[in-house]
Design a protein around this motif. Sequence first.
Motif: not given
Length: 271
Positions: A1-20
């Motif tokens: 399950m995903n309760l949230y979409r997006g994140c505020t941890h600011g990890c510089i390498y996060c794959d979840s930022r990917s356009d895909v």
Amino acid sequence: MNLYRGCTHGCIYCDSRSDVYNMNHKFEDVEVKKNALELLKKELLKRPKAMIGTGAMTDPYIPLEKHLKYLRKSLELIYRYGFGFTCITKSDLILRDLDLIKKINEKSKVVVQMTLTTADDDLCRILEPQVCTTSRRVEVLKILQDEGIPTVVWLCPILPYINDTAENISSILDFCIDSGVKGIVCFEMGMTLRDGDRQYYYKKLDEHFPGLKEKYINEFGNNYSIPSPNNKQLMAIFNEKTNKHGILSKLDEVFKYISHFPQNSVQSRLI
């Protein structure tokens, strides 16, 4: 399950930022799934008992969770209906829910998965600036160990020319050994980069590691898989230490351990 979409941890390498992933809003402007709890309850009522997982796309313990308590309310449902629980996090906010986590683990099963990328807290504050440091995460792992909660560590990503050193990998593995982790997820030593993620990562390299972006471009181009040049040496350290201390290290074994739901769990009456 995903309760949230997006994140505020600011990890510089996060794959979840990917356009895909087709996120149509700013990554730090977290989208909240308002009907998530209603949907979860419907699923728990009709599905066979199993492990419920979260955290693959967004850390469920982002600061917003302090106020909304969606994950805590989800844990209450998971406990009520006799399911198991696992999550991937970098946050010590998970200790807020230790009471529920222990109750679920007594009835069925819990596995807490914690990401560790660097043993150096100063470097951690650059790589993962808006979340608790590695030393605090290790404290959380030890608290969970003392409370009888099984844990798994994600040893990734390992960023070429930043945290891909023998000293760093050895230190993280020592943390894992001291914390009694059951397994370690390691996709060999390296990282992934694709559009969306790559641009943000390169921007942060320019801010914190001047000149390194050009080295990445010259060496890796637009490749998705970015292996560490030290992969062979680092994997030898990883395999030696995990084998010596009986820590699950083969990916299929670790994921099987996480996903297995014990058949002898205490079953609860549906309410």
